[in-house]
Design a protein around this motif. Sequence first.
Motif, PDB file in Angstrom:
ATOM      1  N   ALA A  51       1.578  15.757   2.730  1.00 47.40           N
ATOM      2  CA  ALA A  51       0.323  15.064   2.412  1.00 47.40           C
ATOM      3  C   ALA A  51      -0.420  15.808   1.305  1.00 47.40           C
ATOM      4  CB  ALA A  51      -0.546  14.939   3.654  1.00 47.40           C
ATOM      5  N   TYR A  52      -0.403  17.131   1.364  1.00 50.91           N
ATOM      6  CA  TYR A  52      -1.075  17.912   0.326  1.00 50.91           C
ATOM      7  C   TYR A  52      -0.398  17.712  -1.033  1.00 50.91           C
ATOM      8  CZ  TYR A  52      -2.838  21.765  -2.434  1.00 50.91           C
ATOM      9  OH  TYR A  52      -3.399  22.493  -3.455  1.00 50.91           O
ATOM     10  N   VAL A  53       0.915  17.826  -1.061  1.00 42.83           N
ATOM     11  CA  VAL A  53       1.637  17.675  -2.328  1.00 42.83           C
ATOM     12  C   VAL A  53       1.486  16.250  -2.870  1.00 42.83           C
ATOM     13  CG1 VAL A  53       3.937  17.670  -3.376  1.00 42.83           C
ATOM     14  CG2 VAL A  53       3.242  19.557  -1.889  1.00 42.83           C
ATOM     15  N   ALA A  54       1.524  15.262  -1.983  1.00 41.95           N
ATOM     16  CA  ALA A  54       1.333  13.877  -2.417  1.00 41.95           C
ATOM     17  C   ALA A  54      -0.049  13.688  -3.033  1.00 41.95           C
ATOM     18  CB  ALA A  54       1.527  12.922  -1.245  1.00 41.95           C
ATOM     19  N   SER A  55      -1.046  14.384  -2.475  1.00 48.98           N
ATOM     20  CA  SER A  55      -2.401  14.261  -3.027  1.00 48.98           C
ATOM     21  C   SER A  55      -2.487  14.900  -4.399  1.00 48.98           C
ATOM     22  CB  SER A  55      -3.427  14.895  -2.075  1.00 48.98           C
ATOM     23  OG  SER A  55      -3.402  16.308  -2.122  1.00 48.98           O
ATOM     24  N   VAL A  56      -1.766  16.002  -4.605  1.00 47.37           N
ATOM     25  CA  VAL A  56      -1.709  16.625  -5.930  1.00 47.37           C
ATOM     26  C   VAL A  56      -1.091  15.654  -6.931  1.00 47.37           C
ATOM     27  CG1 VAL A  56      -0.666  18.479  -7.299  1.00 47.37           C
ATOM     28  CG2 VAL A  56      -1.630  18.987  -5.039  1.00 47.37           C
ATOM     29  N   ALA A  57       0.029  15.057  -6.539  1.00 49.72           N
ATOM     30  CA  ALA A  57       0.715  14.117  -7.431  1.00 49.72           C
ATOM     31  C   ALA A  57      -0.156  12.911  -7.744  1.00 49.72           C
ATOM     32  CB  ALA A  57       2.034  13.676  -6.799  1.00 49.72           C
ATOM     33  N   ALA A  58      -0.813  12.364  -6.724  1.00 52.49           N
ATOM     34  CA  ALA A  58      -1.600  11.137  -6.888  1.00 52.49           C
ATOM     35  C   ALA A  58      -2.788  11.335  -7.819  1.00 52.49           C
ATOM     36  CB  ALA A  58      -2.070  10.634  -5.534  1.00 52.49           C
ATOM     37  N   GLN A  59      -3.260  12.573  -7.946  1.00 55.35           N
ATOM     38  CA  GLN A  59      -4.415  12.848  -8.808  1.00 55.35           C
ATOM     39  C   GLN A  59      -4.030  13.189 -10.247  1.00 55.35           C
ATOM     40  OE1 GLN A  59      -7.705  15.140  -6.624  1.00 55.35           O
ATOM     41  NE2 GLN A  59      -6.013  15.281  -5.169  1.00 55.35           N
ATOM     42  N   ILE A  60      -2.732  13.137 -10.532  1.00 57.63           N
ATOM     43  CA  ILE A  60      -2.258  13.351 -11.899  1.00 57.63           C
ATOM     44  C   ILE A  60      -2.220  12.003 -12.608  1.00 57.63           C
ATOM     45  CG2 ILE A  60      -0.234  13.986 -13.275  1.00 57.63           C
ATOM     46  CD1 ILE A  60       0.350  16.123 -11.124  1.00 57.63           C
ATOM     47  N   ASP A  61      -2.751  11.980 -13.814  1.00 52.35           N
ATOM     48  CA  ASP A  61      -2.781  10.746 -14.600  1.00 52.35           C
ATOM     49  C   ASP A  61      -1.415  10.513 -15.225  1.00 52.35           C
ATOM     50  OD1 ASP A  61      -3.591   8.503 -15.943  1.00 52.35           O
ATOM     51  OD2 ASP A  61      -4.601   9.589 -17.552  1.00 52.35           O
ATOM     52  N   GLY A  62      -0.692   9.518 -14.729  1.00 51.96           N
ATOM     53  CA  GLY A  62       0.624   9.214 -15.271  1.00 51.96           C
ATOM     54  C   GLY A  62       1.735   9.524 -14.289  1.00 51.96           C
ATOM     55  N   PRO A  63       2.967   9.307 -14.706  1.00 52.81           N
ATOM     56  CA  PRO A  63       4.115   9.502 -13.804  1.00 52.81           C
ATOM     57  C   PRO A  63       4.368  10.974 -13.503  1.00 52.81           C
ATOM     58  CG  PRO A  63       4.868   8.988 -16.019  1.00 52.81           C
ATOM     59  CD  PRO A  63       3.383   8.809 -16.029  1.00 52.81           C
ATOM     60  N   VAL A  64       5.004  11.202 -12.358  1.00 51.17           N
ATOM     61  CA  VAL A  64       5.281  12.561 -11.870  1.00 51.17           C
ATOM     62  C   VAL A  64       6.741  12.664 -11.443  1.00 51.17           C
ATOM     63  CG1 VAL A  64       4.854  14.135  -9.923  1.00 51.17           C
ATOM     64  CG2 VAL A  64       2.927  13.086 -11.137  1.00 51.17           C
ATOM     65  N   ALA A  82       4.572   8.863  -2.858  1.00 49.40           N
ATOM     66  CA  ALA A  82       3.373   8.605  -3.667  1.00 49.40           C
ATOM     67  C   ALA A  82       3.733   7.672  -4.815  1.00 49.40           C
ATOM     68  CB  ALA A  82       2.799   9.919  -4.205  1.00 49.40           C
ATOM     69  N   GLU A  83       2.843   6.747  -5.109  1.00 48.39           N
ATOM     70  CA  GLU A  83       3.159   5.643  -6.014  1.00 48.39           C
ATOM     71  C   GLU A  83       3.578   6.099  -7.405  1.00 48.39           C
ATOM     72  OE1 GLU A  83       1.017   1.563  -7.718  1.00 48.39           O
ATOM     73  OE2 GLU A  83       0.058   2.739  -6.137  1.00 48.39           O
ATOM     74  N   ASN A  84       2.961   7.162  -7.922  1.00 50.30           N
ATOM     75  CA  ASN A  84       3.267   7.557  -9.303  1.00 50.30           C
ATOM     76  C   ASN A  84       4.415   8.549  -9.421  1.00 50.30           C
ATOM     77  OD1 ASN A  84       1.621   9.588  -8.153  1.00 50.30           O
ATOM     78  ND2 ASN A  84       0.927  10.261 -10.184  1.00 50.30           N
ATOM     79  N   VAL A  85       5.080   8.860  -8.306  1.00 54.87           N
ATOM     80  CA  VAL A  85       6.270   9.707  -8.362  1.00 54.87           C
ATOM     81  C   VAL A  85       7.458   8.848  -8.784  1.00 54.87           C
ATOM     82  CG1 VAL A  85       7.895  11.123  -7.046  1.00 54.87           C
ATOM     83  CG2 VAL A  85       5.424  11.352  -6.662  1.00 54.87           C
ATOM     84  N   VAL A  86       8.123   9.247  -9.863  1.00 52.73           N
ATOM     85  CA  VAL A  86       9.202   8.435 -10.427  1.00 52.73           C
ATOM     86  C   VAL A  86      10.569   9.091 -10.309  1.00 52.73           C
ATOM     87  CG1 VAL A  86       7.680   7.211 -12.002  1.00 52.73           C
ATOM     88  CG2 VAL A  86       8.742   9.355 -12.748  1.00 52.73           C
ATOM     89  N   GLY A  87      10.630  10.336  -9.852  1.00 58.41           N
ATOM     90  CA  GLY A  87      11.907  11.010  -9.695  1.00 58.41           C
ATOM     91  C   GLY A  87      11.763  12.258  -8.851  1.00 58.41           C
ATOM     92  N   LEU A  88      12.885  12.696  -8.278  1.00 58.56           N
ATOM     93  CA  LEU A  88      12.920  13.858  -7.386  1.00 58.56           C
ATOM     94  C   LEU A  88      14.034  14.794  -7.839  1.00 58.56           C
ATOM     95  CD1 LEU A  88      12.912  11.764  -4.090  1.00 58.56           C
ATOM     96  CD2 LEU A  88      10.913  12.893  -5.068  1.00 58.56           C
ATOM     97  N   VAL A  89      13.735  16.091  -7.841  1.00 56.85           N
ATOM     98  CA  VAL A  89      14.754  17.094  -8.162  1.00 56.85           C
ATOM     99  C   VAL A  89      14.772  18.123  -7.034  1.00 56.85           C
ATOM    100  CG1 VAL A  89      15.594  18.795  -9.811  1.00 56.85           C
ATOM    101  CG2 VAL A  89      14.359  16.775 -10.637  1.00 56.85           C
ATOM    102  N   ARG A 179      15.439   7.175  -1.173  1.00 57.09           N
ATOM    103  CA  ARG A 179      16.010   5.842  -0.967  1.00 57.09           C
ATOM    104  C   ARG A 179      15.503   4.845  -2.010  1.00 57.09           C
ATOM    105  NH1 ARG A 179      19.078   4.454   2.920  1.00 57.09           N
ATOM    106  NH2 ARG A 179      19.590   5.887   4.618  1.00 57.09           N
ATOM    107  N   ALA A 180      14.337   5.119  -2.581  1.00 60.50           N
ATOM    108  CA  ALA A 180      13.748   4.189  -3.541  1.00 60.50           C
ATOM    109  C   ALA A 180      13.622   4.772  -4.945  1.00 60.50           C
ATOM    110  CB  ALA A 180      12.368   3.749  -3.046  1.00 60.50           C
ATOM    111  N   LYS A 181      13.863   6.085  -5.091  1.00 62.14           N
ATOM    112  CA  LYS A 181      13.633   6.733  -6.386  1.00 62.14           C
ATOM    113  C   LYS A 181      14.830   7.605  -6.752  1.00 62.14           C
ATOM    114  CE  LYS A 181       8.738   6.387  -5.468  1.00 62.14           C
ATOM    115  NZ  LYS A 181       7.412   7.016  -5.349  1.00 62.14           N
ATOM    116  N   PRO A 182      15.131   7.712  -8.050  1.00 61.71           N
ATOM    117  CA  PRO A 182      16.304   8.487  -8.467  1.00 61.71           C
ATOM    118  C   PRO A 182      16.120   9.975  -8.186  1.00 61.71           C
ATOM    119  CG  PRO A 182      14.979   7.875 -10.373  1.00 61.71           C
ATOM    120  CD  PRO A 182      14.394   7.141  -9.191  1.00 61.71           C
TER     121      PRO A 182
END
Length: 241
Positions: A51-64, A82-89, A179-182
């Motif tokens: 939840a903390y990391v998702a909140s960090v991502a959500a407050q960034i302007d643009g994709p993460v 989080a909606e603006n997360v577009v990829g995972l490494v 499952r939903a993101k590359p």
Amino acid sequence: MTESTIPTVVLVHGAFADAGSWSGVIAELQGHGVPVVAPPNPLRGLAADAAYVASVAAQIDGPVVLVGHSYGGAVITVAGAAENVVGLVYVAAYVLEDGESLGELQGRFADSPLGANLRQASYPVEGGGSAVEFTIAPEAFPEIFAADVPAEVTRVLAVTQRPLAGGAFAEAASTAAWRAKPSWAVVAGADQAINPEVERFGAERAGATVVEVAGASHAIAVSRPEEVAGVIREAVRAVSA
């Protein structure tokens, strides 16, 4: 690609480390013009940490693009919803399935030397009680966590560990963002903290693009920052296309 279209990379450290463990990777990314943030991972429990990391991502302007090392991989698996997360490494990381815990995933494979070298302590929690947390015994830290890192560095890392709450091992992931993101994954071929088979299995199950670094320890972000940053940059390029 313009600067405004480049996703921000959010680096999530794992247990027994802090955000400083990403220093070499950060320098590599910044040198290539990639915006990057390395927040502290609280290490108090999977749901709370995610939840903390998702909140960090959500407050960034643009994709993460979220990057997780070790236990941080479990965190980004959940936070990546989080909606603006577009990829995972995933970097020498646990890649959980929805409803799966670290203990369940690890239990499918032979134990690494980590379990026998954990040191238990307690910490106070709200309401006056206490909970259990773990670090790696300092004398075992170099071999288990960072065998390919210079001794003068591992001596510092061993005494600056951030402990992981014991409850995190049994807490199930509430979702699996892969499952939903590359996704991409870096497997540390000589990892003594997480069995490399655990890393391979999770990455392959997620359909990740996998790069294995032979001879790399669990501290691969410290010892091989160029290679780790290279995979992250590949992910950034792919999601920016």
